[in-house]
Design an enzyme around this catalytic site. Structure first.
Site, PDB file in Angstrom:
ATOM      1  CE1 TYR A  23      25.320  26.263 -13.891  1.00 19.91           C
ATOM      2  CE2 TYR A  23      24.319  28.487 -13.916  1.00 19.91           C
ATOM      3  CZ  TYR A  23      24.883  27.452 -14.798  1.00 19.91           C
ATOM      4  OH  TYR A  23      24.953  27.539 -15.985  1.00 19.91           O
ATOM      5  CE  LYS A  62      33.941  12.767 -15.913  1.00 16.21           C
ATOM      6  NZ  LYS A  62      34.529  12.051 -17.180  1.00 16.21           N
ATOM      7  CG  ASP A 114      33.009  11.664 -20.265  1.00 16.29           C
ATOM      8  OD1 ASP A 114      31.979  11.407 -19.897  1.00 16.29           O
ATOM      9  OD2 ASP A 114      34.208  11.375 -20.293  1.00 16.29           O
ATOM     10  CG  ASP A 150      24.765  26.482 -19.060  1.00 14.18           C
ATOM     11  OD1 ASP A 150      23.505  26.909 -19.815  1.00 14.18           O
ATOM     12  OD2 ASP A 150      25.667  27.000 -19.000  1.00 14.18           O
ATOM     13  CG  ASP A 154      24.208  26.640 -25.245  1.00 13.84           C
ATOM     14  OD1 ASP A 154      22.985  26.856 -24.673  1.00 13.84           O
ATOM     15  OD2 ASP A 154      25.067  27.690 -25.344  1.00 13.84           O
TER      16      ASP A 154
HETATM   17  C1  IPM Z   1      21.117  29.566 -19.520  1.00 11.65           C
HETATM   18  C2  IPM Z   1      22.128  30.581 -19.558  1.00 11.65           C
HETATM   19  C3  IPM Z   1      22.217  30.962 -17.930  1.00 11.65           C
HETATM   20  C4  IPM Z   1      22.610  29.498 -17.259  1.00 11.65           C
HETATM   21  C5  IPM Z   1      23.295  32.149 -17.856  1.00 11.65           C
HETATM   22  C6  IPM Z   1      22.855  33.327 -18.609  1.00 11.65           C
HETATM   23  C7  IPM Z   1      23.414  32.408 -16.436  1.00 11.65           C
HETATM   24  O1  IPM Z   1      23.283  30.035 -20.197  1.00 11.65           O
HETATM   25  O2  IPM Z   1      19.832  29.903 -19.185  1.00 11.65           O
HETATM   26  O3  IPM Z   1      21.341  28.587 -20.151  1.00 11.65           O
HETATM   27  O4  IPM Z   1      23.887  29.366 -17.348  1.00 11.65           O
HETATM   28  O5  IPM Z   1      21.921  29.103 -16.790  1.00 11.65           O
HETATM   29 MG    MG Z   2      23.056  28.205 -21.107  1.00 11.30          MG
END
Ligand code: IPM
Ligand code: MG
Length: 378
Positions: free
Chosen positions: A142, A189, A221, A245, A249
């Site tokens: 990042y 990884k 993975d 990240d 999700d």
């Molecule tokens: C999160 C989001 C952010 C990230 C984006 C919006 C830049 O996906 O906070 O998880 O990747 O950190």
């Molecule tokens: Mg995210």
């Protein structure tokens, strides 16, 4: 208690959900006799439109003076569909994390029993899952050097970690594990990446200072697979920025919906609280966004930044009771949910506020709260 809170609604449904979060803060202040002073600041697409900058200095100055930040979301389809745009809403979020030193992103994945059927994963696999992610937030790919070679057809993003960045978040993860099931799963990884080999070595070293905590290392993975196969096998999960990240999700499906997941970003002083969901432009303005992630983020703020445990528990209990009574937003409704039990964003916020009022007359209700927040370190 007197506190200054900066609200950054941001883009898309960010405005809709933080409005409900603030409503809950107001009610908590009223019930428990606190004084919360608010200020609003801009970030993301709206800020770009107004000033050309996704995080204006004025916003940053306000945040630096605050005790805590309630953040909504950033993002806009205009940028997603046009990779050539140089100034982007997400840059505001990344700059904010960096400037405020918010290096640890805590993402608790806890399923409310009432939502067992809302996930696409089998209930028997899910029941009892309780995971706390520690995602590193100010390093990795990042923030590494990025660019294009002269020909324009070669692009790179440097995945980079420094020892101190790994050490400080590893300590936080181990300390949290001590208050939970005493297990840390570190994700990397290391079979391919040099930055992961440093990650693994440093986590191993720090782990020796916490002999009472079991440490295991998992490749990203494998972690992605195990999370769905057996989510109950995880307690604290420690990850770098990118892997965290992605995994969080995925893990949101363990909690039924992204609309349920709150997060706290902490570091040295100030804390920032936000849903893990994004700006969701597909549903913006329809009033159907789930405000519970923002409301649960408020619970994390009360607990972590202000040390107000009873208040945090009260919010979580209110959410739990509201779900028990069958109230849902569209994203967490299932085939059995009656149409008249599906609430819009505003009404869900109001239900939580009503629950809080009811609870204040019955303080024993507080003891029954299933705690997300109390598992955190300050
Ligand atoms: C999160 C989001 C952010 C990230 C984006 C919006 C830049 O996906 O906070 O998880 O990747 O950190
Ligand atoms: Mg995210």
């Amino acid at each position: 208690m007197k506190k200054r809170i900066v609200i950054l609604p941001g883009d898309g449904i960010g405005k809709e959900v933080t409005t409900e979060g603030k409503k809950v803060l107001d009610k908590i202040a009223e019930i428990f006799g606190h004084e919360f002073e608010y200020d609003e600041a801009t970030i993301g697409h709206d800020a770009i439109e107004a000033t050309g900058n996704p995080l204006p200095d004025e916003s940053l100055t306000k945040m630096k003076k605050a005790d805590a930040i309630l953040f909504g979301a950033v993002g806009h389809p205009k940028y997603d569909n046009d990779p050539s745009l140089k100034v982007r809403p997400e840059q505001g979020l990344l700059k904010m994390r960096k400037e405020l030193g918010l290096y640890a992103n805590l993402r608790p994945i806890k399923l409310f029993d009432e939502l067992l059927e809302a996930s696409s994963i089998k209930p028997e696999i899910l029941k009892g899952s309780d995971i706390l992610f520690f995602r590193e937030l100010t390093g990795d790919v990042y923030f590494g050097e990025k660019g294009r070679k002269d020909d324009g057809n070669t692009a790179y993003d440097l995945m980079i970690y420094q020892r101190y960045e790994i050490e400080r978040i590893a300590h936080k993860a181990f300390q949290a594990a001590r208050t939970r099931k005493k297990k840390v799963t570190s994700v990397d990884k290391a079979n391919v990446l040099e930055s992961s080999r440093l990650w693994r070595a440093v986590v191993q070293e720090i782990g020796t200072q916490y002999p009472d905590v079991t440490l295991e290392h998992t490749f990203i993975d494998t972690a992605a697979m195990k999370l769905i196969q057996n989510p109950k096998s995880f307690d604290v999960v420690l990850t770098g920025n990118l892997f965290g990240d992605i995994l969080t999700d995925e893990a949101s499906q363990i909690a039924g919906s992204m609309g349920m997941l709150a997060s706290a970003s902490v570091g040295y002083t100030i804390g920032l609280y936000e849903p893990i969901h994004g700006s969701a432009h597909d549903i913006t303005g329809k009033g159907i966004a789930n405000p519970l992630a923002s409301i649960l983020s408020v619970a994390l703020m009360l607990d972590i930044s202000f040390g107000l445990k009873a208040e945090a528990e009260a919010v979580i209990t209110a959410v739990e009771h509201t779900l028990k009574q069958g109230w849902r937003t569209a994203d967490i409704a299932d085939a059995k949910t009656a149409k008249d039990k599906i609430l819009n964003t505003q009404h869900m916020g109001t239900k939580i506020v009503e629950q809080l009022s009811g609870q204040s007359l019955n303080p024993t209700a507080l003891n029954t709260a299933s705690s997300i927040a109390s598992n955190f370190i300050s």
